[in-house]
Design a protein around this motif. Structure first.
Motif, PDB file in Angstrom:
ATOM      1  N   MET A 148      -2.300   5.483 -26.536  1.00 20.94           N
ATOM      2  CA  MET A 148      -1.156   4.668 -26.898  1.00 20.94           C
ATOM      3  C   MET A 148       0.127   5.482 -27.031  1.00 20.94           C
ATOM      4  O   MET A 148       1.225   4.940 -26.963  1.00 20.94           O
ATOM      5  N   SER A 149      -0.006   6.798 -27.245  1.00 19.66           N
ATOM      6  CA  SER A 149       1.183   7.622 -27.476  1.00 19.66           C
ATOM      7  C   SER A 149       2.158   7.575 -26.314  1.00 19.66           C
ATOM      8  O   SER A 149       3.367   7.680 -26.500  1.00 19.66           O
ATOM      9  N   LEU A 150       1.657   7.390 -25.082  1.00 24.66           N
ATOM     10  CA  LEU A 150       2.561   7.351 -23.934  1.00 24.66           C
ATOM     11  C   LEU A 150       3.382   6.072 -23.922  1.00 24.66           C
ATOM     12  O   LEU A 150       4.428   5.998 -23.275  1.00 24.66           O
ATOM     13  N   ALA A 151       2.907   5.043 -24.652  1.00 23.13           N
ATOM     14  CA  ALA A 151       3.646   3.785 -24.723  1.00 23.13           C
ATOM     15  C   ALA A 151       4.657   3.782 -25.862  1.00 23.13           C
ATOM     16  O   ALA A 151       5.339   2.790 -26.089  1.00 23.13           O
ATOM     17  N   SER A 152       4.756   4.916 -26.571  1.00 24.31           N
ATOM     18  CA  SER A 152       5.766   5.039 -27.616  1.00 24.31           C
ATOM     19  C   SER A 152       7.143   4.819 -27.009  1.00 24.31           C
ATOM     20  O   SER A 152       7.431   5.297 -25.913  1.00 24.31           O
ATOM     21  N   PRO A 153       8.024   4.100 -27.710  1.00 23.10           N
ATOM     22  CA  PRO A 153       9.376   3.886 -27.190  1.00 23.10           C
ATOM     23  C   PRO A 153      10.163   5.182 -27.044  1.00 23.10           C
ATOM     24  O   PRO A 153      11.218   5.201 -26.403  1.00 23.10           O
ATOM     25  N   ALA A 154       9.663   6.273 -27.629  1.00 22.95           N
ATOM     26  CA  ALA A 154      10.286   7.576 -27.427  1.00 22.95           C
ATOM     27  C   ALA A 154       9.960   8.122 -26.043  1.00 22.95           C
ATOM     28  O   ALA A 154      10.617   9.043 -25.552  1.00 22.95           O
ATOM     29  N   ASN A 207      16.441   8.151 -37.415  1.00 21.29           N
ATOM     30  CA  ASN A 207      16.191   7.233 -36.303  1.00 21.29           C
ATOM     31  C   ASN A 207      14.889   7.629 -35.648  1.00 21.29           C
ATOM     32  O   ASN A 207      14.184   8.514 -36.135  1.00 21.29           O
ATOM     33  N   GLY A 208      14.565   6.997 -34.536  1.00 19.85           N
ATOM     34  CA  GLY A 208      13.288   7.261 -33.870  1.00 19.85           C
ATOM     35  C   GLY A 208      13.153   8.650 -33.313  1.00 19.85           C
ATOM     36  O   GLY A 208      12.061   9.096 -32.985  1.00 19.85           O
ATOM     37  N   ASP A 209      14.277   9.406 -33.192  1.00 21.02           N
ATOM     38  CA  ASP A 209      14.228  10.737 -32.600  1.00 21.02           C
ATOM     39  C   ASP A 209      14.059  11.845 -33.626  1.00 21.02           C
ATOM     40  O   ASP A 209      13.737  12.968 -33.287  1.00 21.02           O
ATOM     41  N   VAL A 210      14.322  11.538 -34.890  1.00 18.49           N
ATOM     42  CA  VAL A 210      14.290  12.587 -35.902  1.00 18.49           C
ATOM     43  C   VAL A 210      12.869  13.148 -36.040  1.00 18.49           C
ATOM     44  O   VAL A 210      11.889  12.416 -36.042  1.00 18.49           O
ATOM     45  N   GLU A 211      12.771  14.478 -36.108  1.00 16.92           N
ATOM     46  CA  GLU A 211      11.461  15.121 -36.144  1.00 16.92           C
ATOM     47  C   GLU A 211      11.099  15.520 -37.566  1.00 16.92           C
ATOM     48  O   GLU A 211      11.142  16.691 -37.934  1.00 16.92           O
ATOM     49  N   LEU A 212      10.768  14.552 -38.376  1.00 21.60           N
ATOM     50  CA  LEU A 212      10.294  14.814 -39.733  1.00 21.60           C
ATOM     51  C   LEU A 212       8.779  14.704 -39.760  1.00 21.60           C
ATOM     52  O   LEU A 212       8.174  14.069 -38.905  1.00 21.60           O
ATOM     53  N   LYS A 213       8.175  15.314 -40.742  1.00 19.22           N
ATOM     54  CA  LYS A 213       6.731  15.214 -40.946  1.00 19.22           C
ATOM     55  C   LYS A 213       6.462  14.881 -42.396  1.00 19.22           C
ATOM     56  O   LYS A 213       7.196  15.311 -43.294  1.00 19.22           O
ATOM     57  N   GLY A 214       5.432  14.108 -42.649  1.00 18.44           N
ATOM     58  CA  GLY A 214       5.041  13.834 -44.008  1.00 18.44           C
ATOM     59  C   GLY A 214       5.387  12.444 -44.490  1.00 18.44           C
ATOM     60  O   GLY A 214       5.625  11.517 -43.710  1.00 18.44           O
ATOM     61  N   VAL A 215       5.436  12.303 -45.834  1.00 20.24           N
ATOM     62  CA  VAL A 215       5.642  11.003 -46.482  1.00 20.24           C
ATOM     63  C   VAL A 215       6.891  11.080 -47.356  1.00 20.24           C
ATOM     64  O   VAL A 215       7.083  12.041 -48.103  1.00 20.24           O
ATOM     65  N   LYS A 300       4.390  -4.968 -46.429  1.00 24.01           N
ATOM     66  CA  LYS A 300       4.885  -5.077 -45.048  1.00 24.01           C
ATOM     67  C   LYS A 300       4.794  -3.729 -44.361  1.00 24.01           C
ATOM     68  O   LYS A 300       4.931  -2.684 -44.998  1.00 24.01           O
ATOM     69  N   ILE A 301       4.596  -3.779 -43.040  1.00 23.83           N
ATOM     70  CA  ILE A 301       4.670  -2.567 -42.228  1.00 23.83           C
ATOM     71  C   ILE A 301       5.745  -2.790 -41.169  1.00 23.83           C
ATOM     72  O   ILE A 301       5.755  -3.823 -40.492  1.00 23.83           O
ATOM     73  N   MET A 302       6.659  -1.836 -41.049  1.00 23.39           N
ATOM     74  CA  MET A 302       7.740  -1.926 -40.080  1.00 23.39           C
ATOM     75  C   MET A 302       7.822  -0.610 -39.300  1.00 23.39           C
ATOM     76  O   MET A 302       7.117   0.353 -39.614  1.00 23.39           O
ATOM     77  N   VAL A 303       8.657  -0.586 -38.287  1.00 22.58           N
ATOM     78  CA  VAL A 303       8.785   0.614 -37.453  1.00 22.58           C
ATOM     79  C   VAL A 303      10.258   0.980 -37.268  1.00 22.58           C
ATOM     80  O   VAL A 303      11.149   0.141 -37.417  1.00 22.58           O
ATOM     81  N   LEU A 304      10.504   2.251 -36.924  1.00 18.66           N
ATOM     82  CA  LEU A 304      11.861   2.688 -36.627  1.00 18.66           C
ATOM     83  C   LEU A 304      12.246   2.315 -35.203  1.00 18.66           C
ATOM     84  O   LEU A 304      13.416   2.060 -34.926  1.00 18.66           O
ATOM     85  N   ARG A 305      11.252   2.313 -34.314  1.00 25.88           N
ATOM     86  CA  ARG A 305      11.496   1.958 -32.916  1.00 25.88           C
ATOM     87  C   ARG A 305      10.431   0.994 -32.430  1.00 25.88           C
ATOM     88  O   ARG A 305       9.249   1.164 -32.732  1.00 25.88           O
ATOM     89  N   LYS A 306      10.859   0.023 -31.656  1.00 31.19           N
ATOM     90  CA  LYS A 306       9.948  -1.010 -31.166  1.00 31.19           C
ATOM     91  C   LYS A 306       9.784  -0.910 -29.656  1.00 31.19           C
ATOM     92  O   LYS A 306      10.748  -0.688 -28.923  1.00 31.19           O
TER      93      LYS A 306
END
Length: 350
Positions: A148-154, A207-215, A300-306
């Motif tokens: 599924m990772s290849l279908a990421s909007p990134a 945004n969807g490009d930011v490279e953060l890790k964790g919670v 609720k569960i939401m996403v940064l990029r759809k």
């Protein structure tokens, strides 16, 4: 609107199968055959290997991938040398895969090929970007099993999901399981335009490009690090950070979102009115039942990029020879997910 008409507005498209033998390669061939006469210049690649004549697991025959004249394709050196048509080499990558370097070429005639493209999403993204230099309008990516990772909007702008009897031989179970995947793909986008992350005295936008890790926990439009490298280790959270979560129930997960976080929020009585924000659907690995329990409790569960899911295709035949009623299957899926469902083999015969 025909499937091809839905594809043409996008610059990149992934085709992902929910299970082996759900008709992903048939879907790819159907798309290529119907898009070849459009005004768009098409490129094709894969993540992983596809196009084998025989399935290595079930020992059943598989459709090969058909490339048409003027299409651009990327595959590993070993498979490029085995192709059965003429092609003009445009680029040879510096990176090596187990099957050699990646060769990008333009088909001079029609022919069949084995595809073995990028081994990871970073290289895949680079391949898509390089294709633009060769004048392509759209790159189509053939995905590996449940990748599924290849279908990421990134990575790709749109996707087609392939499902079928190989995923489940019971129509109702198949519909329920496919619907859940479509639910995750269709999760609403969280508005992060005014959210900031403060790190080392510098402020960056989220945004969807930011490279953060964790919670992280959202407090007054700022992300606060909960000192967790992964949501998988949420049970180790400190008392202070747990109280932050309890008082501020918008939680950002950069990395894998699994049942562990859902279970933790339920156990700590934090599920009600909580919002979990994931990077995109491809990072979410929760079960159908946990999702609905969390939802019923007010979470609720939401996403940064759809991702743009433009179609679902079905293969009603399993490798074991089980054949589902395609008409019923298509209608049941369309009723549940509200998206066009196509049996590509049936469509080819019309």
């Amino acid at each position: 609107m025909q499937l091809v008409d839905k594809i043409l507005p996008y610059k990149s498209l992934s085709i992902v199968g929910l299970e082996k033998n759900t008709g992903k390669t048939e879907t790819l061939n159907y798309v290529l055959k119907n898009i070849k006469n459009s005004s768009k210049r098409v490129a094709i690649t894969s993540i992983g290997i596809d196009g084998e004549t025989v399935d290595a697991v079930t020992n059943t025959s598989k459709p090969e991938i058909m490339i048409y004249r003027e299409m651009i394709f990327t595959t590993a050196e070993q498979y490029f040398l085995k192709k059965r048509f003429s092609a003009e080499i445009l680029d040879i990558s510096r990176e090596h895969t187990i099957l050699g370097r990646l060769v990008t070429a333009k088909a001079v005639s029609n022919g069949k090929i084995l595809l073995s493209g990028a081994a990871d999403t970073h290289t895949l993204k680079k391949t898509i970007e390089n294709n633009v230099r060769f004048g392509t309008d759209i790159t189509i990516v053939d995905g590996a099993l449940s990748r599924m990772s290849l279908a990421s909007p990134a990575i790709t702008e749109a996707m087609i999901l392939a499902t079928g009897a190989a995923y489940s031989s019971n129509i109702e179970t198949l519909v329920r399981k496919t619907k859940f995947v479509c639910t995750l793909i269709g999760l609403a986008t969280f508005d992060s335009s005014n959210i900031k992350f403060i790190d080392s005295n510098s402020t960056i936008s989220i945004n969807g490009d930011v490279e953060l890790k964790g919670v992280y926990c959202l407090i007054d439009n700022e992300l606060h690090d909960l000192d967790m490298l992964s949501a998988l280790t949420i049970s180790n959270i400190s008392k202070g950070n747990l109280e932050k979560m309890r008082q501020n129930r918008t939680i950002f997960v950069f990395g894998i979102l699994s049942n562990k976080l859902i279970d933790f929020l339920i156990e700590k009585n934090i599920a009600k009115d909580s919002t979990i924000v994931a990077k995109d659907f491809s990072t979410i690995f929760i079960s159908d039942d946990k999702y609905h329990i969390f939802q019923k409790m007010g979470g609720k569960i939401m996403v940064l990029r759809k991702t743009n899911l433009i179609a679902v295709t079905v293969n009603p035949t399993s490798p074991e020879g089980i054949i589902l009623n395609s008409t019923i299957l298509q209608k049941r899926l369309e009723d549940e997910i509200g998206i066009k469902v196509i049996d590509v083999k049936q469509a080819e015969q019309k």
